[in-house]
Write an enzyme that holds these catalytic residues in place. Structure first.
Site, short mmCIF file in Angstrom:
data_model
loop_
_atom_site.label_atom_id
_atom_site.label_comp_id
_atom_site.label_asym_id
_atom_site.label_seq_id
_atom_site.Cartn_x
_atom_site.Cartn_y
_atom_site.Cartn_z
N ARG A 60 0.87 -1.18 0.16
CA ARG A 60 0.00 0.01 0.00
C ARG A 60 0.87 1.29 -0.16
NH1 ARG A 60 -3.87 -0.56 4.73
NH2 ARG A 60 -2.64 -2.43 5.31
N SER A 83 7.90 -5.42 15.03
CA SER A 83 7.89 -5.35 13.52
C SER A 83 8.71 -4.15 13.19
CB SER A 83 6.29 -5.00 13.22
OG SER A 83 5.71 -6.01 13.43
N ASN A 123 1.37 1.52 7.13
CA ASN A 123 1.02 0.72 5.93
C ASN A 123 0.73 1.71 4.54
OD1 ASN A 123 0.79 -1.85 7.16
ND2 ASN A 123 -0.83 -0.74 8.48
C1 UD1 Z 1 -0.16 -8.88 12.33
C2 UD1 Z 1 -0.69 -9.76 13.48
C3 UD1 Z 1 -2.02 -9.25 14.05
C4 UD1 Z 1 -1.97 -7.82 14.63
C5 UD1 Z 1 -0.98 -6.86 13.63
C6 UD1 Z 1 -0.48 -5.70 14.23
C7 UD1 Z 1 -0.22 -11.85 12.75
C8 UD1 Z 1 -0.55 -13.11 12.03
N1 UD1 Z 1 -1.11 -11.05 12.82
O1 UD1 Z 1 -1.08 -8.68 11.60
O2 UD1 Z 1 -2.77 -10.13 14.87
O3 UD1 Z 1 -3.01 -7.35 15.17
O4 UD1 Z 1 0.09 -7.76 13.06
O5 UD1 Z 1 -0.08 -4.64 13.36
O6 UD1 Z 1 0.98 -12.08 13.00
N2 UD1 Z 1 6.27 -10.15 7.97
C9 UD1 Z 1 7.50 -10.69 7.65
N3 UD1 Z 1 7.18 -12.03 7.13
C10 UD1 Z 1 5.90 -12.50 6.53
C11 UD1 Z 1 4.70 -11.72 7.03
C12 UD1 Z 1 4.83 -10.32 7.86
O7 UD1 Z 1 8.40 -10.51 7.96
O8 UD1 Z 1 5.96 -13.48 6.00
C13 UD1 Z 1 6.34 -8.72 8.54
C14 UD1 Z 1 5.79 -7.49 8.01
O9 UD1 Z 1 6.93 -7.04 7.29
C15 UD1 Z 1 5.40 -6.62 9.11
C16 UD1 Z 1 5.12 -7.57 10.24
O10 UD1 Z 1 5.79 -8.92 10.00
O11 UD1 Z 1 6.69 -5.78 9.60
C17 UD1 Z 1 3.41 -7.71 10.34
O12 UD1 Z 1 2.96 -8.32 9.18
P1 UD1 Z 1 1.83 -8.01 8.62
O13 UD1 Z 1 1.51 -8.66 7.29
O14 UD1 Z 1 1.79 -6.22 8.49
O15 UD1 Z 1 0.72 -8.46 9.70
P2 UD1 Z 1 -0.83 -7.83 9.73
O16 UD1 Z 1 -1.49 -8.62 8.94
O17 UD1 Z 1 -0.72 -6.59 10.19
CA CA Z 2 0.67 -4.60 9.85
#
Ligand code: UD1
Ligand code: CA
Length: 480
Positions: A17, A109, A234
């Site tokens: 996004r 994160s 985001n």
């Molecule tokens: C995640 C949480 C959610 C929480 C939210 C808060 C999970 C499954 N869900 O969701 O409960 O409310 O954060 O913001 O954890 N990332 C990786 N590798 C991946 C996927 C993600 O490194 O395969 C990193 C992303 O770069 C990011 C962080 O993990 O920094 C969170 O990932 P994101 O996809 O934003 O999770 P949400 O769906 O927001």
């Molecule tokens: Ca997120």
């Protein structure tokens, strides 16, 4: 005895996004990459090791980690690649081989820049010695977030992701922030048991909560009030919102030190993105800063100094009592700029690297100064250029005069000794020395050194022709 702290920073996600070529965690807040803000938080907790999980834009993110290390991080920083990105549980799994099994792991994160270190310290205290601690917050609109599902006696049961939640669960306003702390030795077995049978087909880190409950491990949610601390970036709109919040925090801290900001909502202090110098504004007593000013890198402002509206000031030292009038641009880059006590600068002045102004120097509108030292009381008040020059005390430098310091290949210095008066519209062709106390007549192009105390004139001599008749139109010839 508390277990050692290890930190995992998830930074592999795409950040679709943002609609940017730059990986999301390298977008800048106050001129500093988001990831560096998160590393700042980590540094304040004095961890044993930090592992950054990279994936999208891995080479750039790894380079940003190396920049951090070069700047003297003070902890052991490693990266682990996650390819492909199969979810947050999978991300944490990739970092585990880099960690010893005896620590407490804090999961952060890379896109959540404003969490305070004392909040994280409290979360860690809640996790030790043997608990799973989640950072949570209640939001008026929890759409998109994982919800904290509580059971009897308010005990945390599990986290359910928004996309997997029932209507009743979606009504829960307490959300998981994405930040948790957990003893390391539990992580490997829990992560190994995750499945991706959910709405997003991902391995959710959040599913370890239900496993902990099943095994009788205590789960606590450390709930905070300040949602800003867990807000992620985001989209460009969210980035701008967090930027303003961060700037307001910095403004607040300065006002608490006694700095007078005419409007804390119109104040900016940023890292110098070119050099990586942190944004740092150090003010003496009774400093006043008008609206719309932007400070970059390290700027010092001495007691009683005043900064007018809409100034841009980078890498500079402004001494006590100096006044910077509105719309002045000061950029010291690496060499720095120094403005002496009681000096007056601007409006619309430009001070470039290597400018050093002594006490009570005046630099007026549309005057540019670069790599030049002006001694006490020197004045250049209008429309002028001083480059590669040494200017003595009390020199008066006229409107429209310039130092011609560049011959197309090399730069040369101009030395103007004390008490020289340079008239208007002079060109001083360097290398050149104007002797002390001398005067240069307006409109002169000076190519040779001038003696002390002399009047030097170098322009066409004025000639006046008396009774001069301007040409007039000859009347049209009448036809015979
Ligand atoms: C995640 C949480 C959610 C929480 C939210 C808060 C999970 C499954 N869900 O969701 O409960 O409310 O954060 O913001 O954890 N990332 C990786 N590798 C991946 C996927 C993600 O490194 O395969 C990193 C992303 O770069 C990011 C962080 O993990 O920094 C969170 O990932 P994101 O996809 O934003 O999770 P949400 O769906 O927001
Ligand atoms: Ca997120």
């Amino acid at each position: 005895m508390t277990s050692p702290l290890d930190i995992i920073i998830m930074a592999a996600g795409r950040g679709t996004r943002m609609k940017s070529r730059l990986p999301k965690v390298l977008q800048r807040l106050a001129g500093r990459p988001l990831l560096h803000h998160v590393l700042d938080q980590a540094a304040q907790l004095a961890p044993r090791r930090v592992v950054v999980v990279t994936g999208h834009g891995a080479t750039e993110v790894e380079a940003a980690c190396a920049d951090w290390t070069r700047a003297g991080a003070g902890f052991d920083l490693k990266t682990a690649r996650q390819e492909p990105q199969l979810g947050t549980g999978h991300a944490v799994q990739q970092a585990l081989p880099a960690l010893a099994g005896d620590g407490t792991v804090l999961v952060l994160s890379g896109d959540v820049p404003l969490t305070r270190a004392d909040t994280l310290a409290a979360l860690l205290a809640a996790a030790r010695p043997e608990r799973l601690a989640l950072l949570s917050v209640s939001l008026p609109d929890p759409t998109g977030y994982g919800r904290i599902v509580r059971g009897a006696g308010d005990a945390v049961q599990r986290i359910v992701e928004h996309k997997d939640a029932s209507d009743a669960q979606r009504a829960i306003t307490e959300i998981y922030s994405g930040i948790m702390a957990v003893p390391a030795r539990w992580l490997a077995p829990w992560l190994a048991r995750l499945s991706n049978g959910n709405a997003q087909g991902e391995y959710y880190l959040t599913d370890i909560v239900a496993q902990a409950v099943q095994e009788g491990v205590a789960v606590v949610a450390h709930r905070i009030q300040d949602a800003l601390q867990v807000e992620g970036v985001n989209s460009p709109a969210q980035l701008a919102q967090l930027e303003r919040a961060h700037q307001q925090r910095q403004a607040q801290a300065l006002m608490e030190q006694g700095v007078r900001l005419l409007d804390p909502a119109r104040f900016d202090l940023r890292q110098d993105a070119r050099s990586g110098t942190r944004g740092e504004l150090v003010c003496g007593q009774d400093v006043e800063i008008d609206v719309g000013c932007i400070f970059m890198g390290r700027v010092e402002v001495g007691a009683g100094a005043r900064i007018g509206a809409y100034c841009h000031i980078a890498n500079a030292r402004i001494e006590a009592g100096a006044v910077i009038h509105p719309y002045t641009h000061i950029d010291g880059e690496a060499a720095g700029v120094q403005v002496g006590a009681g000096a007056l600068v601007g409006p619309f002045a430009r001070l470039r690297p290597g400018t050093q102004l002594g006490r009570d120097v005046h630099i007026g509108n549309f005057v540019e100064v670069k790599n030049a030292q002006l001694a006490d009381g020197a004045k250049a008040n209008h429309l002028a250029y001083l480059g590669d020059a040494s200017v003595g005390a009390r020199v008066n430098y006229g409107a429209g005069s310039i130092t011609a310091n560049y011959d197309g290949a090399h730069k040369h210095r101009t030395v103007i000794e004390a008490d020289v008066h340079v008239g208007s519209n002079c060109v001083l062709v360097a290398p050149l020395t104007l002797g002390a106390g001398g005067t240069v007549a307006g409109g002169s192009t000076i190519t040779k050194d001038t003696p002390a105390g002399a009047l030097s004139v170098a322009r066409g001599r004025q000639v006046s022709i008396t009774n001069w008749k301007r040409p007039s139109k000859t009347p049209p010839q009448s036809q015979p």
